[in-house]
Motif scaffolding. Structure first.
Motif, mmCIF file in Angstrom:
data_model
loop_
_atom_site.group_PDB
_atom_site.id
_atom_site.type_symbol
_atom_site.label_atom_id
_atom_site.label_comp_id
_atom_site.label_asym_id
_atom_site.label_seq_id
_atom_site.Cartn_x
_atom_site.Cartn_y
_atom_site.Cartn_z
ATOM 1 N N VAL A 120 -6.286 -3.188 -17.316
ATOM 2 C CA VAL A 120 -6.509 -4.114 -16.206
ATOM 3 C C VAL A 120 -7.742 -4.989 -16.453
ATOM 4 C CG1 VAL A 120 -7.008 -4.298 -13.737
ATOM 5 C CG2 VAL A 120 -5.323 -2.650 -14.543
ATOM 6 N N VAL A 121 -8.790 -4.450 -17.084
ATOM 7 C CA VAL A 121 -9.986 -5.259 -17.320
ATOM 8 C C VAL A 121 -9.703 -6.418 -18.277
ATOM 9 C CG1 VAL A 121 -11.590 -3.364 -16.872
ATOM 10 C CG2 VAL A 121 -10.832 -3.797 -19.207
ATOM 11 N N LEU A 122 -8.603 -6.361 -19.029
ATOM 12 C CA LEU A 122 -8.251 -7.439 -19.945
ATOM 13 C C LEU A 122 -7.467 -8.555 -19.264
ATOM 14 C CD1 LEU A 122 -7.154 -5.328 -23.060
ATOM 15 C CD2 LEU A 122 -9.442 -6.118 -22.431
ATOM 16 N N HIS A 123 -7.081 -8.353 -18.005
ATOM 17 C CA HIS A 123 -6.328 -9.359 -17.262
ATOM 18 C C HIS A 123 -7.235 -10.519 -16.875
ATOM 19 C CE1 HIS A 123 -3.527 -11.019 -14.265
ATOM 20 N NE2 HIS A 123 -2.606 -10.277 -14.830
ATOM 21 N N ARG A 124 -6.656 -11.693 -16.678
ATOM 22 C CA ARG A 124 -7.452 -12.875 -16.325
ATOM 23 C C ARG A 124 -7.745 -12.986 -14.830
ATOM 24 N NH1 ARG A 124 -8.966 -16.248 -20.107
ATOM 25 N NH2 ARG A 124 -7.816 -16.336 -22.082
ATOM 26 N N ASP A 125 -7.164 -12.153 -14.017
ATOM 27 C CA ASP A 125 -7.409 -12.228 -12.577
ATOM 28 C C ASP A 125 -8.904 -12.005 -12.307
ATOM 29 O OD1 ASP A 125 -7.632 -11.796 -9.808
ATOM 30 O OD2 ASP A 125 -5.595 -11.005 -9.699
ATOM 31 N N PRO A 126 -9.600 -12.968 -11.703
ATOM 32 C CA PRO A 126 -11.040 -12.811 -11.474
ATOM 33 C C PRO A 126 -11.382 -11.683 -10.507
ATOM 34 C CG PRO A 126 -10.210 -14.774 -10.363
ATOM 35 C CD PRO A 126 -9.097 -14.277 -11.233
ATOM 36 N N ALA A 127 -10.400 -11.193 -9.751
ATOM 37 C CA ALA A 127 -10.654 -10.127 -8.782
ATOM 38 C C ALA A 127 -10.337 -8.744 -9.339
ATOM 39 C CB ALA A 127 -9.832 -10.374 -7.517
ATOM 40 N N ARG A 128 -10.115 -8.634 -10.669
ATOM 41 C CA ARG A 128 -9.670 -7.351 -11.225
ATOM 42 C C ARG A 128 -10.702 -6.240 -11.066
ATOM 43 N NH1 ARG A 128 -11.124 -10.929 -14.915
ATOM 44 N NH2 ARG A 128 -12.386 -10.419 -16.753
ATOM 45 N N PHE A 129 -11.989 -6.551 -11.202
ATOM 46 C CA PHE A 129 -12.997 -5.505 -11.069
ATOM 47 C C PHE A 129 -13.129 -5.048 -9.616
ATOM 48 C CE2 PHE A 129 -14.284 -7.493 -15.095
ATOM 49 C CZ PHE A 129 -14.356 -6.362 -15.899
ATOM 50 N N GLY A 178 -4.717 11.695 -1.575
ATOM 51 C CA GLY A 178 -3.275 11.513 -1.612
ATOM 52 C C GLY A 178 -2.827 10.249 -2.304
ATOM 53 N N LEU A 179 -3.753 9.340 -2.601
ATOM 54 C CA LEU A 179 -3.393 8.062 -3.205
ATOM 55 C C LEU A 179 -2.728 8.243 -4.559
ATOM 56 C CD1 LEU A 179 -3.471 4.964 -3.328
ATOM 57 C CD2 LEU A 179 -5.802 5.138 -4.248
ATOM 58 N N ARG A 180 -3.168 9.219 -5.331
ATOM 59 C CA ARG A 180 -2.610 9.398 -6.673
ATOM 60 C C ARG A 180 -1.126 9.743 -6.645
ATOM 61 N NH1 ARG A 180 -5.702 14.167 -9.414
ATOM 62 N NH2 ARG A 180 -7.456 13.241 -8.303
ATOM 63 N N ASN A 181 -0.636 10.233 -5.520
ATOM 64 C CA ASN A 181 0.774 10.595 -5.396
ATOM 65 C C ASN A 181 1.568 9.575 -4.588
ATOM 66 O OD1 ASN A 181 0.368 13.092 -6.798
ATOM 67 N ND2 ASN A 181 -0.507 13.946 -4.907
ATOM 68 N N ASP A 182 0.996 8.408 -4.353
ATOM 69 C CA ASP A 182 1.670 7.374 -3.563
ATOM 70 C C ASP A 182 2.179 6.282 -4.502
ATOM 71 O OD1 ASP A 182 2.557 5.462 -1.839
ATOM 72 O OD2 ASP A 182 0.721 5.315 -0.663
ATOM 73 N N PRO A 183 3.470 6.275 -4.845
ATOM 74 C CA PRO A 183 3.994 5.320 -5.820
ATOM 75 C C PRO A 183 4.145 3.899 -5.284
ATOM 76 C CG PRO A 183 5.777 6.644 -4.953
ATOM 77 C CD PRO A 183 4.512 7.191 -4.347
ATOM 78 N N ILE A 184 4.042 3.699 -3.979
ATOM 79 C CA ILE A 184 4.258 2.357 -3.426
ATOM 80 C C ILE A 184 2.989 1.767 -2.818
ATOM 81 C CG2 ILE A 184 6.709 2.775 -3.012
ATOM 82 C CD1 ILE A 184 6.030 3.223 -0.054
ATOM 83 N N ASP A 185 1.848 2.351 -3.102
ATOM 84 C CA ASP A 185 0.594 1.783 -2.606
ATOM 85 C C ASP A 185 0.408 0.379 -3.179
ATOM 86 O OD1 ASP A 185 -2.233 2.206 -1.361
ATOM 87 O OD2 ASP A 185 -2.595 1.454 -3.395
ATOM 88 N N ALA A 186 0.038 -0.583 -2.334
ATOM 89 C CA ALA A 186 -0.050 -1.987 -2.751
ATOM 90 C C ALA A 186 -1.111 -2.201 -3.831
ATOM 91 C CB ALA A 186 -0.340 -2.868 -1.540
ATOM 92 N N ASP A 187 -2.282 -1.607 -3.666
ATOM 93 C CA ASP A 187 -3.340 -1.771 -4.664
ATOM 94 C C ASP A 187 -2.922 -1.187 -6.009
ATOM 95 O OD1 ASP A 187 -5.087 -3.117 -3.028
ATOM 96 O OD2 ASP A 187 -6.286 -1.348 -2.510
ATOM 97 N N MET A 188 -2.343 -0.002 -5.974
ATOM 98 C CA MET A 188 -1.947 0.646 -7.218
ATOM 99 C C MET A 188 -0.828 -0.133 -7.904
ATOM 100 S SD MET A 188 -2.890 3.084 -9.170
ATOM 101 C CE MET A 188 -3.766 4.294 -8.157
ATOM 102 N N GLN A 189 0.108 -0.650 -7.112
ATOM 103 C CA GLN A 189 1.181 -1.444 -7.695
ATOM 104 C C GLN A 189 0.639 -2.722 -8.337
ATOM 105 O OE1 GLN A 189 4.278 -2.153 -4.773
ATOM 106 N NE2 GLN A 189 5.424 -0.375 -5.491
ATOM 107 N N GLN A 190 -0.337 -3.356 -7.677
ATOM 108 C CA GLN A 190 -0.921 -4.564 -8.244
ATOM 109 C C GLN A 190 -1.591 -4.261 -9.585
ATOM 110 O OE1 GLN A 190 -3.868 -6.495 -5.803
ATOM 111 N NE2 GLN A 190 -4.191 -8.160 -7.260
ATOM 112 N N ALA A 191 -2.335 -3.168 -9.635
ATOM 113 C CA ALA A 191 -3.011 -2.793 -10.887
ATOM 114 C C ALA A 191 -1.991 -2.479 -11.977
ATOM 115 C CB ALA A 191 -3.927 -1.598 -10.651
#
Length: 227
Positions: A75-84, A99-112
């Protein structure tokens, strides 16, 4: 608060700063990540990380899954300026929301995950699509040169692969952000070259050699060890 990183791909700096922020319980919405402009383009890209403090809190290591650590590397190699900001928000949530690690549809995790996939695809495309041409320098030595415009900050990540796989002992690859060359197995970096300054498909050997000398000839580049 502002947190400064040494460059576009300063993963070691991000990890160090993020641990300290977590240790002081600084929430994500209070952090602004600032990327310092690159310094000497011929310096070892690892050198800014060497000065990072080592005595930082590491309690989060026992909580954060290894899969997230691997995700950060892409992810740090992506050009999105908001990646960090995204990665620190995810790190904060992994620590405070187990519980986040077991949530496959979390928006933040999906974006990453989508960002990491885009970087992996960009690395694959550069490996598959790059073409080099052989030219002779003034001493009659053969050097293979080429150019590519990756979509993300992948040059340093893919350089060791080329150093191992390309059959030529001397080669150079120019990209807009950063250039790289290899001399008998030694990997070195140089400044980027704008597409308008490259010889292009119709360029002659003289044009390509002039580009090579312009980028690398007048500098004592720093060798970078590779695995």
């Amino acid at each position: 608060m502002e947190v400064k990183l040494a460059g576009q791909t300063d993963l070691a700096g991000f990890r160090s700063e993020a641990r300290q922020l977590l240790a002081h319980q600084v929430p994500p919405d209070e952090v602004q990540w600032q990327l310092q402009p690159a310094g000497d383009p011929f310096m070892d890209p690892q050198s800014p990380q060497a000065s990072r403090p080592k005595n930082v809190a590491r309690a989060a290591n026992a909580i954060v899954p290894a899969s997230f650590t691997r995700l950060c590397e892409f992810v740090v190699l992506h050009r999105d300026p908001a990646r960090f900001s995204l990665l620190y928000r995810l790190l904060w949530r992994l620590v405070h929301e187990p519980g986040l690690r077991n949530d496959p549809i979390d928006a933040d995790m999906q974006q990453a995950q989508h960002m990491a996939h885009a970087v992996r695809r960009d690395i694959h495309k550069m490996k598959a699509n790059l073409r080099l041409r052989a030219v002779q320098d003034a001493l009659g030595r053969e050097v293979h040169v080429g150019c590519y415009e990756p979509a993300h900050h992948v040059v340093e990540a893919v350089a060791p692969w080329f150093a191992k796989r390309l059959p030529a002992t001397r080669w150079a690859i120019f990209t807009p952000e950063r250039s790289m060359r290899c001399e008998d197995g030694r990997l070195l970096y140089g400044p980027g070259v704008a597409p308008s300054e490259l010889p292009g498909p119709e360029g002659t050997d003289v044009d390509w050699l002039a580009c090579y000398e312009r980028v690398f000839g007048a500098h004592d580049s720093t060798p970078v060890p590779h695995a």
